[in-house]
Design a protein around this motif. Structure first.
Motif, PDB file in Angstrom:
ATOM      1  N   VAL A  86       7.534  -2.484  -6.060  1.00  0.00           N
ATOM      2  CA  VAL A  86       6.810  -1.415  -6.327  1.00  0.00           C
ATOM      3  C   VAL A  86       7.781  -0.417  -7.067  1.00  0.00           C
ATOM      4  CG1 VAL A  86       5.245  -0.905  -4.161  1.00  0.00           C
ATOM      5  CG2 VAL A  86       7.511  -0.135  -4.153  1.00  0.00           C
ATOM      6  N   GLN A 134       1.009  -1.037   0.102  1.00  0.00           N
ATOM      7  CA  GLN A 134       0.102   0.069  -0.087  1.00  0.00           C
ATOM      8  C   GLN A 134       1.042   1.142  -0.027  1.00  0.00           C
ATOM      9  OE1 GLN A 134      -2.069  -0.589   3.543  1.00  0.00           O
ATOM     10  NE2 GLN A 134      -3.089  -2.506   3.063  1.00  0.00           N
ATOM     11  N   CYS A 135       0.622   2.134  -1.065  1.00  0.00           N
ATOM     12  CA  CYS A 135       1.440   3.483  -1.114  1.00  0.00           C
ATOM     13  C   CYS A 135       0.727   4.753  -0.891  1.00  0.00           C
ATOM     14  CB  CYS A 135       2.129   3.479  -2.616  1.00  0.00           C
ATOM     15  SG  CYS A 135       3.368   1.696  -2.767  1.00  0.00           S
ATOM     16  N   THR A 175       8.868  -0.873   5.156  1.00  0.00           N
ATOM     17  CA  THR A 175       8.597   0.284   4.483  1.00  0.00           C
ATOM     18  C   THR A 175       9.614   0.926   3.639  1.00  0.00           C
ATOM     19  OG1 THR A 175       6.859   0.798   6.384  1.00  0.00           O
ATOM     20  CG2 THR A 175       7.247   2.660   4.833  1.00  0.00           C
ATOM     21  N   ASN A 220       4.306  -2.639   3.081  1.00  0.00           N
ATOM     22  CA  ASN A 220       3.811  -4.099   2.743  1.00  0.00           C
ATOM     23  C   ASN A 220       3.386  -4.993   3.669  1.00  0.00           C
ATOM     24  OD1 ASN A 220       3.334  -6.913   1.816  1.00  0.00           O
ATOM     25  ND2 ASN A 220       5.505  -7.326   1.443  1.00  0.00           N
ATOM     26  N   VAL A 251       2.389   4.918  -8.454  1.00  0.00           N
ATOM     27  CA  VAL A 251       3.199   3.838  -8.095  1.00  0.00           C
ATOM     28  C   VAL A 251       2.391   2.508  -8.676  1.00  0.00           C
ATOM     29  CG1 VAL A 251       4.282   2.384  -6.193  1.00  0.00           C
ATOM     30  CG2 VAL A 251       3.860   4.799  -5.855  1.00  0.00           C
ATOM     31  N   GLY A 290       2.770  -1.736  -8.809  1.00  0.00           N
ATOM     32  CA  GLY A 290       3.164  -2.785  -7.996  1.00  0.00           C
ATOM     33  C   GLY A 290       3.183  -4.024  -8.421  1.00  0.00           C
ATOM     34  N   CYS A 311       5.489   3.298   0.846  1.00  0.00           N
ATOM     35  CA  CYS A 311       5.123   1.957   0.464  1.00  0.00           C
ATOM     36  C   CYS A 311       5.118   1.094   1.651  1.00  0.00           C
ATOM     37  CB  CYS A 311       5.238   1.463  -0.534  1.00  0.00           C
ATOM     38  SG  CYS A 311       5.052   2.141  -2.204  1.00  0.00           S
TER      39      CYS A 311
END
Length: 106
Positions: free
Chosen positions: A59, A35-36, A85, A51, A101, A103, A49
């Motif tokens: 990413v 998630q970014c 991160t 995870n 971004v 991914g 970002c």
């Protein structure tokens, strides 16, 4: 990011003739990608970002510059391990038009 991956899987299942129910199921089974959050400060773009999953994600930062003569940016793919991160940043010479971004898993 997650919506893009789920939409792609649903579209692939639907295109394969599996129908809407199978397409929805295919989208629901996909694991999440990191998630970014993006921000722009002047001519610099930054993405942070995270995870949340136990699998390795990758990413990549993309920046579209506003001026036609200003080269757009497609950064290198960066690994994001479980519970890690990463911060990605790059810049345009002048203003930024758009930042996003992409991914992928693994």
């Amino acid at each position: 990011m997650r919506a893009y991956v789920c939409a792609a899987a649903a579209l692939a299942a639907f295109a394969a003739g599996l129908g809407p129910a199978a397409a929805a199921g295919a989208a629901a089974r996909l694991p999440d990608v990191a998630q970014c959050r993006t921000s722009v400060q002047g001519s610099e773009g930054v993405a942070v970002c995270f995870n949340p999953d136990p699998d390795l994600d990758r990413v990549r930062l993309h920046i579209e510059c506003r001026q036609w003569w200003d080269p757009d940016v497609d950064g290198a793919s960066v690994p994001v391990g479980p519970a890690e991160t990463v911060t990605l940043s790059d810049r345009c010479w002048k203003e930024i038009q758009e930042i996003w971004v992409s991914g992928m898993l693994g």
